[in-house]
Enzyme design. Structure first.
Site, PDB file in Angstrom:
ATOM      1  N   LYS A 119      41.134  41.565  41.576  1.00  0.00           N
ATOM      2  CA  LYS A 119      42.499  41.860  42.015  1.00  0.00           C
ATOM      3  C   LYS A 119      43.178  40.547  42.350  1.00  0.00           C
ATOM      4  O   LYS A 119      42.496  39.563  42.667  1.00  0.00           O
ATOM      5  CB  LYS A 119      42.465  42.765  43.249  1.00  0.00           C
ATOM      6  CG  LYS A 119      43.750  43.488  43.529  1.00  0.00           C
ATOM      7  CD  LYS A 119      43.881  44.766  42.730  1.00  0.00           C
ATOM      8  CE  LYS A 119      45.275  45.366  42.890  1.00  0.00           C
ATOM      9  NZ  LYS A 119      45.381  46.695  42.288  1.00  0.00           N
ATOM     10  N   ASP A 159      50.722  46.052  39.869  1.00  0.00           N
ATOM     11  CA  ASP A 159      50.445  46.791  41.118  1.00  0.00           C
ATOM     12  C   ASP A 159      51.784  46.765  41.866  1.00  0.00           C
ATOM     13  O   ASP A 159      52.835  46.599  41.228  1.00  0.00           O
ATOM     14  CB  ASP A 159      49.308  46.119  41.912  1.00  0.00           C
ATOM     15  CG  ASP A 159      48.815  46.965  43.086  1.00  0.00           C
ATOM     16  OD1 ASP A 159      48.050  47.903  42.859  1.00  0.00           O
ATOM     17  OD2 ASP A 159      49.203  46.701  44.253  1.00  0.00           O
TER      18      ASP A 159
END
Ligand code: NDP
Length: 437
Positions: A119, A159
């Protein structure tokens, strides 16, 4: 092990929370599979393989030089290249990126696709920034990040704060620096330049497919159900769209400024135009319609049958959970990552509400990213119908895996345990096979 996580990662409270939830589920696995303990798999899985932190300088429209911080945590690559989104939000720091990366390992494993977990993101706030500023920021961010990426190495996606526009600027800069049209290096691309049908819709649709399976197990469906969805970004909008397609009624949506309620059902085309085109505030929706806007309330106070938290971490707390129980809600499914606090989860369980954790329920986004990589690798493009069918199959598979694993370990209906255990075992088996690396 949890004590070790606390000691080695001071101040990273979201990472502590995510690790605690997974570790708590693993007790029965450790009893059944002592070889994981002998190989220190749990200790290794809690330590990222690589953490990258870098400076992102850029120039705003007034000519002022701005500095942000960029992150990429490459957590685990036992199953494939690191895969996970980029978040641009002022709250981003290492602890947020690590919690998201840690969750991503197990989520990706649950999809049964060949992808590891990672991430990234930045504390850059895109709100109120011009298109030119967004582009310059993305170009500067990629000027450092590109050296860590590659279709066989690390493949980011979007995201919070990173949608199709940002992925475009990031991909453009990657292509320019490397002189390679390496489509498989980023997912969430536009349809005309390597993107996949259904990627935009996938996380929201997937969450609703998962809930549909939960409803089927209860011998019911969405027909006539009232659904509250928090957020009004990518995940929320497409979760709401699929609910409506399956016969449910979405009666509330929100953003960080408050929530709207419309008992007859929210007009999703209007929300899409407001959020995806005009990039406005949800309060504007209520100005011209028979809808109520509440600025200082809690969306979970709105009575509903199904609640889908689709905004951000820790947005559903103990009192929100109490309101859902009191109002007779039957299912909570996480479209967002870790939106439910541990205290809220306890209240939901005590109140008999069925609960689907994000790492299972929102895995449709990353699964469709893997389908995008598959199309890029084979220079192929699929139809919307075919891509959606694949997503549907994957979500049914994830539901089945979670339900079966929970039963096998003596906790029927506990999808949290089912998801954590099944995801962990898949990664742990691969780590065992690959030796101590
Ligand atoms: P978006 O940026 O598209 O939308 C986020 C939405 O949540 C916006 O409506 C935003 O409102 C709201 N929001 C954000 N922070 C807060 C806050 N602190 N309080 C209240 N509302 C807030 O993001 P996504 O829809 O992509 O992501 C939403 C969640 O889903 C995140 O947890 C993400 O990690 C998760 N997720 C996303 C996937 C994807 O494919 N996009 C895949 C899997 C999980 P505002 O505009 O006012 O900030």
């Amino acid at each position: 092990m949890y004590e070790t996580v606390l000691r080695r990662n001071p101040g990273e409270v979201e990472f502590h929370q995510a690790a605690h939830e997974v570790l708590e589920s693993l007790r029965p696995v450790v009893d059944k599979r002592p070889e994981f303990v002998d190989a220190s798999i749990i200790e290794r899985i809690c330590e990222p393989e690589r953490q990258i932190i870098f400076r992102v300088p850029w120039v705003d429209d007034s000519g002022k030089v701005r500095i942000n911080r960029g992150f990429r945590v490459e957590f685990n690559s036992a199953l494939g290249p690191y895969k996970g989104g980029l978040r641009f939000h002022p709250s981003v720091y290492l602890g947020i990126v690590k919690f998201l990366g840690f969750e991503q390992i197990f989520k990706n494993a649950l999809t049964s696709m060949p992808i590891g977990g990672g991430k990234g993101g930045s504390d850059f706030d895109p709100k109120g920034r011009s298109d030119g500023e967004i582009m310059r920021f993305c170009q500067s961010f990629m000027t450092e990040l590109y050296r860590h990426l590659g279709e066989y190495t690390d493949v980011p996606a979007g995201d919070i704060g990173v949608g199709g526009r940002e992925i475009g600027y990031l991909f453009g800069q990657y292509k320019r620096i490397t002189n390679r049209y390496e489509a498989g290096v980023l997912t969430g691309k536009g349809l005309s330049w390597g993107g996949s049908q259904v990627r935009t819709e996938a996380t929201g649709y997937g969450t609703v497919f998962f809930v549909h399976e939960m409803l089927r197990a209860r011998k019911t469906d969405f027909d006539g159900k009232k659904v509250v969805v928090s957020g009004s970004g990518n995940v929320a909008i497409y979760a709401a769209e699929k609910v409506a397609q399956l016969g449910g009624t979405v009666i509330a949506l929100s953003d960080s400024g408050g929530y709207i309620v419309q008992e007859g059902g929210i007009d999703l085309d209007a929300v899409k135009e407001l959020k995806e085109v005009r990039r406005g505030r949800i309060s504007e929706y209520a100005e011209k319609r028979d809808a109520r806007f509440v600025a200082d309330g809690c969306i979970w106070d709105v009575p509903c049958d199904i609640a889908l938290p689709c905004a951000t971490q820790n947005e559903l707390d103990e009192s929100g959970a109490g309101a859902l129980v009191k109002n007779g809600c039957i299912i909570v499914a996480e479209g967002a990552n870790m939106p439910t606090t541990p205290e809220a989860l306890r209240v939901l369980r005590r109140g008999g509400i069925e609960f689907a954790p994000g790492k299972a329920a929102n895995a449709g986004g990353v699964a469709t990213s893997a389908l995008e990589m598959q199309q890029n690798a084979s220079r192929d493009t699929w139809t919307f119908e075919y891509a959606e069918e694949r997503l549907h199959d994957i979500m049914q598979g994830i539901y089945g895996t979670c339900a079966m694993t929970a039963e096998e370990y003596g906790m029927p209906g506990d999808y949290v345990a089912g998801a954590n255990i099944a995801g962990f075992i898949r990664v742990a088996d691969a780590m065992l096979a690959l030796g101590v690396i």
